[in-house]
Design a protein around this motif. Structure first.
Motif, PDB file in Angstrom:
ATOM      1  N   ALA A   1     -55.351 -77.626 -73.254  1.00  0.00           N
ATOM      2  CA  ALA A   1     -54.203 -76.957 -73.868  1.00  0.00           C
ATOM      3  C   ALA A   1     -52.897 -77.562 -73.367  1.00  0.00           C
ATOM      4  N   TYR A   2     -52.825 -77.815 -72.073  1.00  0.00           N
ATOM      5  CA  TYR A   2     -51.617 -78.440 -71.519  1.00  0.00           C
ATOM      6  C   TYR A   2     -51.397 -79.820 -72.130  1.00  0.00           C
ATOM      7  N   ASP A   3     -52.442 -80.656 -72.189  1.00  0.00           N
ATOM      8  CA  ASP A   3     -52.305 -82.004 -72.747  1.00  0.00           C
ATOM      9  C   ASP A   3     -51.777 -81.968 -74.176  1.00  0.00           C
ATOM     10  N   VAL A   4     -52.331 -81.070 -74.984  1.00  0.00           N
ATOM     11  CA  VAL A   4     -51.917 -80.978 -76.388  1.00  0.00           C
ATOM     12  C   VAL A   4     -50.458 -80.532 -76.499  1.00  0.00           C
ATOM     13  N   LEU A   5     -50.091 -79.470 -75.790  1.00  0.00           N
ATOM     14  CA  LEU A   5     -48.722 -78.962 -75.894  1.00  0.00           C
ATOM     15  C   LEU A   5     -47.710 -79.938 -75.306  1.00  0.00           C
ATOM     16  N   ALA A   6     -48.081 -80.603 -74.209  1.00  0.00           N
ATOM     17  CA  ALA A   6     -47.164 -81.568 -73.597  1.00  0.00           C
ATOM     18  C   ALA A   6     -46.932 -82.754 -74.524  1.00  0.00           C
ATOM     19  N   TYR A   7     -48.003 -83.277 -75.134  1.00  0.00           N
ATOM     20  CA  TYR A   7     -47.864 -84.427 -76.029  1.00  0.00           C
ATOM     21  C   TYR A   7     -47.026 -84.078 -77.256  1.00  0.00           C
ATOM     22  N   TRP A   8     -47.376 -82.978 -77.925  1.00  0.00           N
ATOM     23  CA  TRP A   8     -46.668 -82.642 -79.155  1.00  0.00           C
ATOM     24  C   TRP A   8     -45.278 -82.081 -78.885  1.00  0.00           C
ATOM     25  N   GLY A   9     -45.074 -81.521 -77.708  1.00  0.00           N
ATOM     26  CA  GLY A   9     -43.729 -81.101 -77.338  1.00  0.00           C
ATOM     27  C   GLY A   9     -42.775 -82.271 -77.267  1.00  0.00           C
ATOM     28  N   VAL A  10     -43.248 -83.372 -76.669  1.00  0.00           N
ATOM     29  CA  VAL A  10     -42.440 -84.591 -76.604  1.00  0.00           C
ATOM     30  C   VAL A  10     -42.306 -85.214 -77.994  1.00  0.00           C
TER      31      VAL A  10
ATOM     32  N   THR B   1     -54.808 -77.419 -87.182  1.00  0.00           N
ATOM     33  CA  THR B   1     -53.552 -77.283 -87.911  1.00  0.00           C
ATOM     34  C   THR B   1     -53.083 -75.835 -87.882  1.00  0.00           C
ATOM     35  N   TRP B   2     -54.039 -74.902 -87.881  1.00  0.00           N
ATOM     36  CA  TRP B   2     -53.620 -73.497 -87.776  1.00  0.00           C
ATOM     37  C   TRP B   2     -53.846 -72.918 -86.380  1.00  0.00           C
ATOM     38  N   VAL B   3     -54.807 -73.450 -85.622  1.00  0.00           N
ATOM     39  CA  VAL B   3     -55.070 -72.893 -84.288  1.00  0.00           C
ATOM     40  C   VAL B   3     -53.940 -73.214 -83.303  1.00  0.00           C
ATOM     41  N   VAL B   4     -53.477 -74.473 -83.282  1.00  0.00           N
ATOM     42  CA  VAL B   4     -52.460 -74.853 -82.300  1.00  0.00           C
ATOM     43  C   VAL B   4     -51.166 -74.057 -82.491  1.00  0.00           C
ATOM     44  N   PRO B   5     -50.630 -73.917 -83.721  1.00  0.00           N
ATOM     45  CA  PRO B   5     -49.441 -73.072 -83.870  1.00  0.00           C
ATOM     46  C   PRO B   5     -49.672 -71.628 -83.432  1.00  0.00           C
ATOM     47  N   LEU B   6     -50.867 -71.111 -83.702  1.00  0.00           N
ATOM     48  CA  LEU B   6     -51.191 -69.750 -83.280  1.00  0.00           C
ATOM     49  C   LEU B   6     -51.165 -69.631 -81.763  1.00  0.00           C
ATOM     50  N   LEU B   7     -51.846 -70.551 -81.082  1.00  0.00           N
ATOM     51  CA  LEU B   7     -51.895 -70.490 -79.627  1.00  0.00           C
ATOM     52  C   LEU B   7     -50.528 -70.746 -79.012  1.00  0.00           C
ATOM     53  N   ASN B   8     -49.772 -71.674 -79.598  1.00  0.00           N
ATOM     54  CA  ASN B   8     -48.428 -71.954 -79.088  1.00  0.00           C
ATOM     55  C   ASN B   8     -47.522 -70.733 -79.253  1.00  0.00           C
ATOM     56  N   ALA B   9     -47.621 -70.045 -80.377  1.00  0.00           N
ATOM     57  CA  ALA B   9     -46.817 -68.842 -80.593  1.00  0.00           C
ATOM     58  C   ALA B   9     -47.202 -67.748 -79.610  1.00  0.00           C
ATOM     59  N   ALA B  10     -48.514 -67.603 -79.383  1.00  0.00           N
ATOM     60  CA  ALA B  10     -48.970 -66.596 -78.419  1.00  0.00           C
ATOM     61  C   ALA B  10     -48.485 -66.928 -77.016  1.00  0.00           C
ATOM     62  N   GLN B  11     -48.578 -68.217 -76.641  1.00  0.00           N
ATOM     63  CA  GLN B  11     -48.120 -68.622 -75.320  1.00  0.00           C
ATOM     64  C   GLN B  11     -46.617 -68.432 -75.176  1.00  0.00           C
ATOM     65  N   THR B  12     -45.868 -68.628 -76.249  1.00  0.00           N
ATOM     66  CA  THR B  12     -44.423 -68.402 -76.218  1.00  0.00           C
ATOM     67  C   THR B  12     -44.109 -66.965 -75.822  1.00  0.00           C
TER      68      THR B  12
ATOM     69  N   ASP C   1     -39.865 -80.515 -79.149  1.00  0.00           N
ATOM     70  CA  ASP C   1     -39.976 -79.062 -79.227  1.00  0.00           C
ATOM     71  C   ASP C   1     -39.859 -78.502 -77.815  1.00  0.00           C
ATOM     72  N   GLN C   2     -38.683 -77.989 -77.471  1.00  0.00           N
ATOM     73  CA  GLN C   2     -38.428 -77.540 -76.106  1.00  0.00           C
ATOM     74  C   GLN C   2     -39.254 -76.310 -75.744  1.00  0.00           C
ATOM     75  N   GLN C   3     -39.503 -75.435 -76.694  1.00  0.00           N
ATOM     76  CA  GLN C   3     -40.336 -74.263 -76.391  1.00  0.00           C
ATOM     77  C   GLN C   3     -41.775 -74.679 -76.097  1.00  0.00           C
ATOM     78  N   MET C   4     -42.287 -75.626 -76.869  1.00  0.00           N
ATOM     79  CA  MET C   4     -43.641 -76.107 -76.615  1.00  0.00           C
ATOM     80  C   MET C   4     -43.735 -76.776 -75.251  1.00  0.00           C
ATOM     81  N   LEU C   5     -42.713 -77.525 -74.875  1.00  0.00           N
ATOM     82  CA  LEU C   5     -42.686 -78.148 -73.552  1.00  0.00           C
ATOM     83  C   LEU C   5     -42.623 -77.087 -72.459  1.00  0.00           C
ATOM     84  N   ALA C   6     -41.866 -76.015 -72.691  1.00  0.00           N
ATOM     85  CA  ALA C   6     -41.821 -74.926 -71.720  1.00  0.00           C
ATOM     86  C   ALA C   6     -43.185 -74.253 -71.596  1.00  0.00           C
TER      87      ALA C   6
END
Length: 317
Positions: free
Chosen positions: A244-253, A194-205, A257-262
């Protein structure tokens, strides 16, 4: 004490391989199932690496490692992998359709007493409970990567999970040296992600959008969190780029969330499609076994002669 001594891990990838190795090291008899010999060969190779880590970092003896290896078997045949087992831990890709298919194929093969736990990092066990054929004997048991050092195991029920199932799963976690974290309510991401994924997604952004380099993202994190062994981008390497790709791709859809998909597309193009899977393959954002973030000078104040170069990179383009 639990009665969960004969264990099967479905999926010998990054975390599944760690769960299998550590459970065997802690005295459990473990079968690793995966869909191809190539996948099993990768898992065997990883287990060789873990043997060296356990010898060097946690004080294991040569005999301890040999005993762990003797408790492990590997197979691509699902029926013998799960028949007669006490616990099956599902660690297949974080894709709902894949998980559902595995549960459906396995349901008729299990003994009546067998418990099932999902190691899903973001999905709810309620979504797959009926597919298991034994909802009362099913719950989540989510581990962290680098299981030998980051020894946390999250326990989460679905509405039909039996109390005895949760007790035995929690006892199993303790028996293999984990700190069990009960999740009081159903939560996508559990506690940890719950806190790791937003952190990693923000860093990847920051990297996807060209705001910063992976190294500088990690420097900011490691300087602010003094003592941290790595930053978010190094953590992505540890988790594995495919996961990481699987998680971001699934939750992006799921969340539109277009940034997460990017971010997912960036990981796929620059890492997954090129076989750069992170720590598992020796190359991700960093090169292993000697990643730049482990260099003693990674967080050092730079020489003043480098100021002009640093400043030039701060010029807006």
């Amino acid at each position: 004490m639990s009665t969960l001594d004969k264990i099967t891990v479905l999926g010998g990838g990054v975390l599944g391989g760690q769960i299998a190795w550590h459970s065997a090291f802690m005295g459990k008899t473990v079968v690793v199932y995966d869909i191809s010999e190539e996948a099993l060969d990768l898992c065997r190779g990883a287990h060789g690496q873990y043997a060296a880590i356990y010898l060097a970092e946690i004080g294991a003896s040569v005999q301890d490692v040999a005993d762990a290896q003797a408790r492990l078997t590997y197979t691509t045949d699902l029926a013998p992998a799960v028949t007669g087992q006490d616990l099956v831990i599902e660690a297949v890709p974080e894709i709902p359709e894949v998980k559902t298919k595995v549960y459906a194929e396995m349901a008729g093969l299990l003994d009546a007493h067998t418990l099932i736990a999902t190691n899903s990092s973001t999905l709810l066990p309620r979504d797959f409970a009926e597919a298991t054929g034994r909802p009362d004997k099913y719950c989540a048991l989510h581990f962290a990567n680098l299981i030998w050092a980051l020894n946390v195991a999250e326990v989460m029920a679905h509405p039909g999970t039996a109390a005895d199932t949760l007790t035995q799963i929690t006892e199993f976690a303790i028996e293999i040296g984990m700190v069990p974290i009960p999740v009081y309510r159903e939560q996508h991401g559990y506690v940890l992600n719950t806190w790791v994924v937003p952190l990693l997604n923000a860093a990847q952004t920051l990297v996807t959008n060209g705001v910063s380099t992976p190294e500088d993202v990690d420097r900011t994190y490691m300087i602010v969190n003094r003592g941290a062994a790595r930053g978010p981008m190094g953590t992505l390497d540890v988790i594995g780029m495919k996961t990481a790709y699987d998680v971001l791709a699934y939750w992006g859809v799921h969340n539109d969330d277009q940034q997460m998909l990017a971010n997912a597309a960036y990981l796929k193009e620059n890492f997954v499609d090129q076989g750069k899977l992170g720590l598992q393959s020796g190359q991700g954002y960093y090169s292993y076994p000697e990643p730049a973030y482990a260099d003693p000078d990674f967080l050092s104040v730079p020489q003043i002669s480098s100021a002009s170069d640093i400043a030039a990179r701060a010029m807006l383009t």
